[in-house]
Design an enzyme around this catalytic site. Structure first.
Site, short mmCIF file in Angstrom:
data_model
loop_
_atom_site.label_atom_id
_atom_site.label_comp_id
_atom_site.label_asym_id
_atom_site.label_seq_id
_atom_site.Cartn_x
_atom_site.Cartn_y
_atom_site.Cartn_z
N LYS A 1 2.32 -2.42 7.42
CA LYS A 1 2.77 -2.26 6.03
C LYS A 1 4.20 -1.76 5.94
CE LYS A 1 -0.78 -3.82 3.82
NZ LYS A 1 -0.67 -5.10 3.08
N SER B 1 0.85 -1.18 0.00
CA SER B 1 0.00 0.00 0.00
C SER B 1 0.88 1.23 0.00
CB SER B 1 -0.90 0.00 1.24
OG SER B 1 -1.53 1.25 1.42
N TYR C 1 -2.16 -0.50 11.08
CA TYR C 1 -2.00 -0.94 9.69
C TYR C 1 -0.78 -0.29 9.06
CZ TYR C 1 -3.59 -2.47 5.05
OH TYR C 1 -3.68 -3.06 3.82
#
Length: 337
Positions: free
Chosen positions: A159, A142, A155
């Site tokens: 990532k 991402s 998150y």
């Protein structure tokens, strides 16, 4: 170049969202697909779609936070469908909340699924690919892997960890001289059910930060990456490219911009029901299929021109060079005349 023979492809998070679209894309071109996720109803629907496409397929209910279960799933796939050629890690878990409102248990759970789940799955894949000296692992990343955003600290951390770990593994594979590769595909905001699934402490319903893309152009980019894993990473969507460029040039300015806009940009105007269920610890598609799309079809982009140009950059560069030569030759010709 796309393979001429069907391959065995494993997709995690295959019951919904990006993983569901990726499974469809591989099945549509004739690859054998193994679908890994927690939700039984979503898996059954994805399995039916794959078989309707005329390919061999199987579904395995597995929690990626359990390394032993992941290893057993890999064994089952090879017994049923044959040697694994491609493994796509697309599963996720997240919490929308300020960092101070996320419990240690919830933070650990996000990390175990969205980071360690990829580690466990990649280990299972490489254990089988390396002795055969072929295969690839595609990590679905991402823009958040480079640029953390408010309300998604767990998150963002997962990532970022995924990015650094994958780079290290890629270097090790290059050192070993193996033909096995890992690559990453970094995504923009995508219209998936996750915004109705993730645990939230926000006052209003969550949403992706515009611009939003449909899962299908994302799936096309991931299939392309699996066909061309020699490249270290791919970035999908102009918004992804521009965000990472801005972060590289002026990260402090971007901090302040996101501090000012990031809260409202990730919420709709609709209040969040206090009893809204989430899928952090148990799936929400165990009894009902939710498909690949979320509730943002009216604004989601069905294609990414940037991703298309990125996949075709060699012929596009050749065409641009040819055009430049022709224009130069024409200008010189007019000058002589």
């Amino acid at each position: 170049m796309a393979p001429t023979e069907p391959r065995t492809v494993v997709v995690t998070g295959a019951s919904a969202g990006v993983g569901r679209a990726v499974a469809r894309a591989f099945a549509a071109r004739g690859d054998r697909v193994a679908l890994l996720a927690r939700g039984r109803a979503g898996l059954d629907a994805a399995l039916a779609e794959a078989r309707d496409a005329g390919v061999r397929a199987m579904a395995v209910t597995v929690d990626l936070a359990d390394p032993d279960a992941v290893e057993r799933a890999a064994e089952s796939v090879e017994r049923t469908l044959g040697p694994i050629d491609v493994w796509v890690n697309a599963a996720l878990a997240s919490v929308f909340a300020p960092f101070t409102e996320i419990t240690p248990a919830d933070f650990r759970r996000v990390t175990e699924v969205s980071y360690l789940g990829y580690v466990y799955a990649t280990r299972a894949a490489l254990r089988r690919m390396l002795p055969r000296d072929r295969g690839c692992v595609v990590q679905v990343g991402s823009a958040i892997a480079y640029r953390g955003i408010p309300l998604q600290s767990a998150y963002s951390g997962a990532k970022h960890a995924l990015q650094g770990w994958n780079e290290a593994v890629r270097c090790e594979l290059l050192h070993q001289g193996t033909a096995v590769r890992t690559t990453m595909v970094h995504l923009p905001a995508v219209n998936t059910p996750q915004f109705d699934w993730v645990r939230s402490r926000l006052p209003r319903l969550g949403r992706p930060v515009a611009p939003v893309y449909q899962p299908e152009p994302i799936a096309r980019a991931i299939v392309h990456a699996a066909d061309h894993p020699g490249r270290r990473e791919y970035r999908v969507g102009a918004s992804t490219v521009l965000t990472l460029l801005a972060n590289g040039l002026a990260p402090g300015l971007l901090d302040r911009y996101l501090a000012r806009t990031g809260y409202d940009a990730q919420q709709t105007d609709t209040p969040r029901p206090p009893d809204r269920p989430d899928n952090l610890w148990a799936p929400l598609d165990d009894h009902r299929d939710h498909g690949a799309h979320g509730r943002f079809d009216d604004e989601a982009k069905p294609r990414s021109l940037q991703a298309w140009a990125d996949r075709h950059r060699t012929p596009l560069a050749a065409a641009a060079a040819t055009a430049a030569l022709l224009l130069t030759a024409g200008a010189l010709g007019r000058g002589r005349w």
